[in-house]
Design a protein around this motif. Structure first.
Motif, PDB file in Angstrom:
ATOM      1  N   THR A   1      13.890  15.957  42.556  1.00 21.77           N
ATOM      2  CA  THR A   1      13.505  17.266  43.172  1.00 21.77           C
ATOM      3  C   THR A   1      12.923  18.190  42.221  1.00 21.77           C
ATOM      4  O   THR A   1      11.767  18.818  42.678  1.00 21.77           O
ATOM      5  N   ARG A   2      13.256  18.288  41.096  1.00 23.18           N
ATOM      6  CA  ARG A   2      12.637  18.796  40.111  1.00 23.18           C
ATOM      7  C   ARG A   2      11.282  18.695  39.781  1.00 23.18           C
ATOM      8  O   ARG A   2      10.294  19.110  39.652  1.00 23.18           O
ATOM      9  N   ALA A   3      11.219  17.067  39.820  1.00 23.88           N
ATOM     10  CA  ALA A   3       9.831  16.585  39.251  1.00 23.88           C
ATOM     11  C   ALA A   3       8.952  16.766  40.469  1.00 23.88           C
ATOM     12  O   ALA A   3       7.848  17.122  40.244  1.00 23.88           O
ATOM     13  N   ALA A   4       9.181  16.653  41.784  1.00 24.20           N
ATOM     14  CA  ALA A   4       8.387  16.945  42.959  1.00 24.20           C
ATOM     15  C   ALA A   4       8.000  18.419  42.846  1.00 24.20           C
ATOM     16  O   ALA A   4       6.942  18.835  43.267  1.00 24.20           O
ATOM     17  N   ASN A   5       9.165  19.287  42.764  1.00 25.24           N
ATOM     18  CA  ASN A   5       8.675  20.746  42.601  1.00 25.24           C
ATOM     19  C   ASN A   5       7.565  21.157  41.605  1.00 25.24           C
ATOM     20  O   ASN A   5       6.746  21.805  41.704  1.00 25.24           O
ATOM     21  N   ASP A   6       7.735  20.658  40.326  1.00 18.59           N
ATOM     22  CA  ASP A   6       6.792  20.550  39.242  1.00 18.59           C
ATOM     23  C   ASP A   6       5.455  20.151  39.696  1.00 18.59           C
ATOM     24  O   ASP A   6       4.533  20.729  39.162  1.00 18.59           O
ATOM     25  N   ARG A   7       5.346  19.107  40.330  1.00 15.62           N
ATOM     26  CA  ARG A   7       4.122  18.540  40.684  1.00 15.62           C
ATOM     27  C   ARG A   7       3.454  19.268  41.852  1.00 15.62           C
ATOM     28  O   ARG A   7       2.444  19.574  42.035  1.00 15.62           O
ATOM     29  N   PHE A   8       4.085  19.323  42.921  1.00 18.14           N
ATOM     30  CA  PHE A   8       3.874  19.986  44.270  1.00 18.14           C
ATOM     31  C   PHE A   8       4.031  21.444  44.555  1.00 18.14           C
ATOM     32  O   PHE A   8       3.474  21.808  45.548  1.00 18.14           O
ATOM     33  N   GLY A   9       4.898  22.105  43.836  1.00 19.56           N
ATOM     34  CA  GLY A   9       5.422  23.183  43.992  1.00 19.56           C
ATOM     35  C   GLY A   9       6.664  23.566  44.877  1.00 19.56           C
ATOM     36  O   GLY A   9       6.982  22.502  45.504  1.00 19.56           O
ATOM     37  N   GLU A  10       7.539  24.348  44.892  1.00 19.69           N
ATOM     38  CA  GLU A  10       8.718  24.589  45.436  1.00 19.69           C
ATOM     39  C   GLU A  10       8.278  24.952  47.025  1.00 19.69           C
ATOM     40  O   GLU A  10       7.385  25.152  47.288  1.00 19.69           O
ATOM     41  N   GLU A  11       9.263  24.292  48.070  1.00 21.69           N
ATOM     42  CA  GLU A  11       8.976  24.489  49.355  1.00 21.69           C
ATOM     43  C   GLU A  11       9.371  25.747  49.609  1.00 21.69           C
ATOM     44  O   GLU A  11      10.338  26.531  49.068  1.00 21.69           O
ATOM     45  N   ASN A  12       8.669  26.378  50.661  1.00 25.56           N
ATOM     46  CA  ASN A  12       8.739  27.620  51.381  1.00 25.56           C
ATOM     47  C   ASN A  12       9.504  27.592  52.726  1.00 25.56           C
ATOM     48  O   ASN A  12       9.195  26.911  53.438  1.00 25.56           O
ATOM     49  N   MET A  13      10.816  28.005  52.372  1.00 26.83           N
ATOM     50  CA  MET A  13      11.903  27.902  53.330  1.00 26.83           C
ATOM     51  C   MET A  13      11.366  28.219  54.866  1.00 26.83           C
ATOM     52  O   MET A  13      11.553  27.485  55.688  1.00 26.83           O
ATOM     53  N   ASP A  14      10.645  29.398  54.853  1.00 26.90           N
ATOM     54  CA  ASP A  14      10.105  29.994  56.147  1.00 26.90           C
ATOM     55  C   ASP A  14       9.039  29.214  56.858  1.00 26.90           C
ATOM     56  O   ASP A  14       9.271  28.658  57.959  1.00 26.90           O
ATOM     57  N   GLU A  15       8.358  28.455  56.095  1.00 28.07           N
ATOM     58  CA  GLU A  15       7.150  27.360  56.447  1.00 28.07           C
ATOM     59  C   GLU A  15       7.899  26.193  56.925  1.00 28.07           C
ATOM     60  O   GLU A  15       7.641  25.596  58.160  1.00 28.07           O
ATOM     61  N   TRP A  16       8.760  25.772  56.124  1.00 23.93           N
ATOM     62  CA  TRP A  16       9.579  24.548  56.636  1.00 23.93           C
ATOM     63  C   TRP A  16      10.242  24.723  58.040  1.00 23.93           C
ATOM     64  O   TRP A  16      10.217  23.904  58.984  1.00 23.93           O
ATOM     65  N   LEU A  17      11.147  25.929  58.138  1.00 21.53           N
ATOM     66  CA  LEU A  17      11.575  26.370  59.413  1.00 21.53           C
ATOM     67  C   LEU A  17      10.904  26.418  60.729  1.00 21.53           C
ATOM     68  O   LEU A  17      11.248  26.029  61.823  1.00 21.53           O
ATOM     69  N   GLU A  18       9.756  26.587  60.525  1.00 21.20           N
ATOM     70  CA  GLU A  18       8.650  26.732  61.550  1.00 21.20           C
ATOM     71  C   GLU A  18       8.281  25.328  62.358  1.00 21.20           C
ATOM     72  O   GLU A  18       8.350  25.363  63.306  1.00 21.20           O
ATOM     73  N   HIS A  19       8.758  24.221  61.405  1.00 15.90           N
ATOM     74  CA  HIS A  19       8.285  22.973  61.861  1.00 15.90           C
ATOM     75  C   HIS A  19       9.622  22.258  62.121  1.00 15.90           C
ATOM     76  O   HIS A  19       9.663  20.840  62.434  1.00 15.90           O
ATOM     77  N   ALA A  20      10.852  22.712  61.701  1.00 20.97           N
ATOM     78  CA  ALA A  20      12.251  22.063  62.088  1.00 20.97           C
ATOM     79  C   ALA A  20      12.443  21.871  63.402  1.00 20.97           C
ATOM     80  O   ALA A  20      12.060  23.025  64.330  1.00 20.97           O
ATOM     81  N   VAL A  21      13.131  21.048  63.871  1.00 24.48           N
ATOM     82  CA  VAL A  21      13.567  20.567  65.223  1.00 24.48           C
ATOM     83  C   VAL A  21      14.988  21.315  65.472  1.00 24.48           C
ATOM     84  O   VAL A  21      15.875  21.078  64.613  1.00 24.48           O
ATOM     85  N   ASP A  22      15.085  22.227  66.619  1.00 24.15           N
ATOM     86  CA  ASP A  22      16.662  22.714  66.874  1.00 24.15           C
ATOM     87  C   ASP A  22      17.333  21.432  67.371  1.00 24.15           C
ATOM     88  O   ASP A  22      16.873  20.694  67.867  1.00 24.15           O
ATOM     89  N   ASP A  23      18.598  21.823  67.134  1.00 24.38           N
ATOM     90  CA  ASP A  23      19.522  20.782  67.736  1.00 24.38           C
ATOM     91  C   ASP A  23      19.332  20.529  69.004  1.00 24.38           C
ATOM     92  O   ASP A  23      19.729  19.700  69.686  1.00 24.38           O
ATOM     93  N   GLU A  24      19.020  21.797  69.854  1.00 25.10           N
ATOM     94  CA  GLU A  24      18.877  21.931  71.136  1.00 25.10           C
ATOM     95  C   GLU A  24      17.758  21.143  71.879  1.00 25.10           C
ATOM     96  O   GLU A  24      17.853  20.720  72.868  1.00 25.10           O
TER      97      GLU A  24
END
Length: 121
Positions: free
Chosen positions: A93-116
């Motif tokens: 995870t640290r290597a990926a974050n160093d290379r690509f930057g940390e994930e933006n949780m708000d951006e990730w949530l926009e594309h997440a599938v709801d359980d419903e």
């Protein structure tokens, strides 16, 4: 909180300026530094500067994942295989974050599938 010299030497300046160590990371780092000892919840809390209201939840979640062991009032580092898997995941995870930057949780949530929202084929 101090870091070890290996982390200092191998980390990018950006990573060290924006360190986002989680409470779980703090507990794991502390217990990994003392693999031959077990500690009370309050000793772990004091050594890691984790809020008194959070330490119980952190330890319970780590125990569910097999990363720490619990007997009576004492907590210790988990079994070697589980710790190795955790360490590998953290390094990746640290290597990926160093290379690509940390994930933006708000951006990730926009594309997440709801359980419903069931996906059907």
């Amino acid at each position: 909180m101090p870091i070890d010299i290996e982390t200092f030497e191998s980390s990018t300046e950006n990573r060290l300026q924006h360190s986002r160590e989680t409470n779980a990371d703090r507990v794991m780092r502390f217990l990994a530094a003392h693999p031959d000892q077990a500690f009370t919840q309050s000793e772990i809390r004091d050594a890691t500067d984790i809020n008194a209201g959070s330490i119980s939840v952190v330890l319970s979640r780590l125990e569910e994942r097999g990363l720490v062991r619990h007997k009576g009032i004492y907590w210790a580092l988990g079994e070697a295989d589980d710790i190795a898997a955790y360490g590998s995941m953290v390094q990746s995870t640290r290597a990926a974050n160093d290379r690509f930057g940390e994930e933006n949780m708000d951006e990730w949530l926009e594309h997440a599938v709801d359980d419903e929202d069931e996906v059907t084929e």
